[in-house]
Scaffold this motif. Sequence first.
Motif, PDB file in Angstrom:
ATOM      1  N   LEU A 130      26.643  18.357  29.523  1.00 15.14           N
ATOM      2  CA  LEU A 130      27.208  18.462  30.869  1.00 15.14           C
ATOM      3  C   LEU A 130      28.565  19.166  30.841  1.00 15.14           C
ATOM      4  CD1 LEU A 130      26.326  14.873  32.161  1.00 15.14           C
ATOM      5  CD2 LEU A 130      24.991  16.977  32.383  1.00 15.14           C
ATOM      6  N   ASP A 131      29.355  18.882  29.800  1.00 16.07           N
ATOM      7  CA  ASP A 131      30.654  19.549  29.657  1.00 16.07           C
ATOM      8  C   ASP A 131      30.474  21.053  29.470  1.00 16.07           C
ATOM      9  OD1 ASP A 131      31.836  17.065  29.820  1.00 16.07           O
ATOM     10  OD2 ASP A 131      32.089  16.830  27.658  1.00 16.07           O
ATOM     11  N   CYS A 132      29.470  21.431  28.670  1.00 17.17           N
ATOM     12  CA  CYS A 132      29.226  22.857  28.408  1.00 17.17           C
ATOM     13  C   CYS A 132      28.747  23.560  29.668  1.00 17.17           C
ATOM     14  CB  CYS A 132      28.210  23.018  27.275  1.00 17.17           C
ATOM     15  SG  CYS A 132      27.968  24.719  26.739  1.00 17.17           S
ATOM     16  N   GLU A 133      27.845  22.931  30.407  1.00 18.60           N
ATOM     17  CA  GLU A 133      27.367  23.529  31.657  1.00 18.60           C
ATOM     18  C   GLU A 133      28.511  23.720  32.647  1.00 18.60           C
ATOM     19  OE1 GLU A 133      22.767  21.814  31.541  1.00 18.60           O
ATOM     20  OE2 GLU A 133      24.325  20.695  32.608  1.00 18.60           O
ATOM     21  N   ALA A 134      29.400  22.726  32.719  1.00 19.80           N
ATOM     22  CA  ALA A 134      30.550  22.828  33.625  1.00 19.80           C
ATOM     23  C   ALA A 134      31.518  23.920  33.177  1.00 19.80           C
ATOM     24  CB  ALA A 134      31.267  21.481  33.697  1.00 19.80           C
ATOM     25  N   ARG A 135      31.689  24.069  31.848  1.00 20.09           N
ATOM     26  CA  ARG A 135      32.620  25.081  31.325  1.00 20.09           C
ATOM     27  C   ARG A 135      32.098  26.486  31.615  1.00 20.09           C
ATOM     28  NH1 ARG A 135      36.210  27.790  30.952  1.00 20.09           N
ATOM     29  NH2 ARG A 135      37.692  28.153  29.235  1.00 20.09           N
ATOM     30  N   ILE A 136      30.804  26.706  31.463  1.00 23.04           N
ATOM     31  CA  ILE A 136      30.211  28.016  31.746  1.00 23.04           C
ATOM     32  C   ILE A 136      30.361  28.340  33.232  1.00 23.04           C
ATOM     33  CG2 ILE A 136      28.025  29.283  31.860  1.00 23.04           C
ATOM     34  CD1 ILE A 136      27.203  27.716  29.305  1.00 23.04           C
ATOM     35  N   ALA A 137      30.034  27.371  34.079  1.00 27.25           N
ATOM     36  CA  ALA A 137      30.145  27.594  35.532  1.00 27.25           C
ATOM     37  C   ALA A 137      31.584  27.901  35.932  1.00 27.25           C
ATOM     38  CB  ALA A 137      29.631  26.364  36.281  1.00 27.25           C
ATOM     39  N   GLY A 141      32.663  31.321  37.535  1.00 25.44           N
ATOM     40  CA  GLY A 141      32.931  31.145  38.956  1.00 25.44           C
ATOM     41  C   GLY A 141      31.701  30.841  39.781  1.00 25.44           C
ATOM     42  N   THR A 142      30.752  30.096  39.196  1.00 25.95           N
ATOM     43  CA  THR A 142      29.528  29.710  39.900  1.00 25.95           C
ATOM     44  C   THR A 142      29.524  28.203  40.124  1.00 25.95           C
ATOM     45  OG1 THR A 142      28.380  29.544  37.778  1.00 25.95           O
ATOM     46  CG2 THR A 142      28.170  31.622  38.986  1.00 25.95           C
ATOM     47  N   PRO A 143      28.702  27.719  41.078  1.00 29.65           N
ATOM     48  CA  PRO A 143      28.677  26.280  41.354  1.00 29.65           C
ATOM     49  C   PRO A 143      28.126  25.426  40.216  1.00 29.65           C
ATOM     50  CG  PRO A 143      27.857  27.513  43.251  1.00 29.65           C
ATOM     51  CD  PRO A 143      27.968  28.489  42.114  1.00 29.65           C
ATOM     52  N   ASP A 144      27.135  25.940  39.470  1.00 28.27           N
ATOM     53  CA  ASP A 144      26.496  25.089  38.468  1.00 28.27           C
ATOM     54  C   ASP A 144      25.830  25.950  37.404  1.00 28.27           C
ATOM     55  OD1 ASP A 144      25.719  22.768  37.246  1.00 28.27           O
ATOM     56  OD2 ASP A 144      24.314  22.135  38.804  1.00 28.27           O
ATOM     57  N   SER A 145      25.507  25.326  36.265  1.00 25.63           N
ATOM     58  CA  SER A 145      24.822  25.999  35.157  1.00 25.63           C
ATOM     59  C   SER A 145      23.829  25.041  34.528  1.00 25.63           C
ATOM     60  CB  SER A 145      25.817  26.470  34.084  1.00 25.63           C
ATOM     61  OG  SER A 145      26.654  27.487  34.565  1.00 25.63           O
ATOM     62  N   ILE A 146      22.896  25.585  33.763  1.00 23.55           N
ATOM     63  CA  ILE A 146      21.897  24.794  33.061  1.00 23.55           C
ATOM     64  C   ILE A 146      21.739  25.346  31.652  1.00 23.55           C
ATOM     65  CG2 ILE A 146      20.025  26.209  34.000  1.00 23.55           C
ATOM     66  CD1 ILE A 146      18.230  23.750  33.956  1.00 23.55           C
ATOM     67  N   LEU A 147      21.670  24.476  30.668  1.00 25.80           N
ATOM     68  CA  LEU A 147      21.541  24.888  29.264  1.00 25.80           C
ATOM     69  C   LEU A 147      20.086  24.877  28.813  1.00 25.80           C
ATOM     70  CD1 LEU A 147      24.392  23.025  27.306  1.00 25.80           C
ATOM     71  CD2 LEU A 147      24.280  25.456  27.894  1.00 25.80           C
ATOM     72  N   TYR A 148      19.744  25.840  27.983  1.00 29.35           N
ATOM     73  CA  TYR A 148      18.446  25.880  27.318  1.00 29.35           C
ATOM     74  C   TYR A 148      18.665  25.794  25.804  1.00 29.35           C
ATOM     75  CZ  TYR A 148      16.043  27.226  31.629  1.00 29.35           C
ATOM     76  OH  TYR A 148      15.514  27.236  32.889  1.00 29.35           O
ATOM     77  N   GLY A 257      20.810  29.089  25.280  1.00 28.88           N
ATOM     78  CA  GLY A 257      21.016  30.004  26.392  1.00 28.88           C
ATOM     79  C   GLY A 257      21.399  29.231  27.633  1.00 28.88           C
ATOM     80  N   PHE A 258      21.755  29.956  28.680  1.00 26.99           N
ATOM     81  CA  PHE A 258      22.114  29.288  29.927  1.00 26.99           C
ATOM     82  C   PHE A 258      21.686  30.119  31.121  1.00 26.99           C
ATOM     83  CE2 PHE A 258      25.896  31.908  29.109  1.00 26.99           C
ATOM     84  CZ  PHE A 258      26.096  32.508  30.346  1.00 26.99           C
ATOM     85  N   CYS A 259      21.506  29.438  32.246  1.00 29.21           N
ATOM     86  CA  CYS A 259      21.368  30.073  33.548  1.00 29.21           C
ATOM     87  C   CYS A 259      22.488  29.538  34.418  1.00 29.21           C
ATOM     88  CB  CYS A 259      20.031  29.740  34.191  1.00 29.21           C
ATOM     89  SG  CYS A 259      18.597  30.463  33.398  1.00 29.21           S
ATOM     90  N   THR A 260      23.006  30.374  35.274  1.00 30.79           N
ATOM     91  CA  THR A 260      24.074  29.931  36.166  1.00 30.79           C
ATOM     92  C   THR A 260      23.851  30.513  37.551  1.00 30.79           C
ATOM     93  OG1 THR A 260      26.485  29.697  36.352  1.00 30.79           O
ATOM     94  CG2 THR A 260      25.663  31.840  35.636  1.00 30.79           C
TER      95      THR A 260
END
Length: 417
Positions: A130-137, A141-148, A257-260
Amino acid sequence: MASTVMDLVNNTLDWVTYALDAPSARAKSYKPPKRPLTNKEIDELCDEWVPQPLIPSLNEEMHYEPPVLESAAGPHTIINGKEVVNFASANYLGLIGHQKLLDSCSSALEKYGVGSCGPRGFYGTIDVHLDCEARIAKFLGTPDSILYSYGLSTMFSAIPAFSKKGDIIVADEGVHWGIQNGLYLSRSTVNSGQIAPLDEIIKLKEKYLFRILMDESNSFGVLGSSGRGVTEHYGVPVEKLDLITASMGHALATEGGFCTGSARVIDHQRLSSSGYVFSASLPPYLASAAISAIDVLDENPNLLTKLKNNIAVLWKGLSNIPGFTIASHPESPIVYLRLKKSTGSLKDDLHLLENIAERVLKEDSVFVVASKRSTLDKCKLPVGIRLFVSAGHSESDLHKASESLKRVATLVLGRHS
């Protein structure tokens, strides 16, 4: 440029053959008679039946064994006990072996262990994810991210989560296999063509109301004044895009990987994206390393300056290499050399390129790679020699590579002609 993009939409359906190029489409069918078969007919059919081979017959190309690295894939590495300059690894910011990343991995290993032993939706979510997803977002400058868990699975899971049979996808003809597989799994109709500037694509999006899914595996952490990628490079607001994906195995020197994007787009993937739902979650120490890598990038803008300078130096050194042209963008960290004159045979072209790559490694300790493709890869672009530029390369590394390639290319191509 706008007309170029429209040509993609209106004029090409080449990739639809990819979806049809499957063994099931070529298999010989058997139509039984309307009456029941006799025992003798059944036995004859069984005797005639020849099963397809489990694997294709091996040819000369399949026996190729790439060099094996015996140390970290940094700007310099060890092959066969010998130190070489490494232009074969996408270590764009030179973060492999960075002490801050090593320390974060060590701390995470002590706290969480190695793996997660479960998918994200089934007790595999750990706070560092969750910390990594928040750091990427926050960084993008996006609302949210998801890790793969795996960089390659990110795009081929995300595409089918949003596209379906009947949709039309416009894709660059040089996309990597992960995207190709996502296009195939989505069962959409695919158009392909040359890439166009993002700002022009955005104008067309606003006019024709299509969606944009952009993979930034080779631009995240590289393009833009602060490494925020293609949107920053073109000055396009990130919210203009529907989804951004990237592998973390390049600039961030970790894995996964991630999507944001918007919260709704991200939440949909948590329920509908196969690579997220069914895969064990990213090992916690890799998520921790990704956070540290973004911190290093944020705190050291000189890394981007050094990378851009290194790309310019190598471009200048290879600008007049005999028999080749540089086919990549001047600001890309991938310097792509393509033969000016093809032999007329993909196999012979590849043999020439591999000969050059093998000789520069053996004679000058410079490690580069020819763009060898697997039998699964449907990319139609010409083969070439790829050099991955790193901020960790010294100027002498860059001069050594360009001088070695020019010398060997002169010898190999001169002998061939």
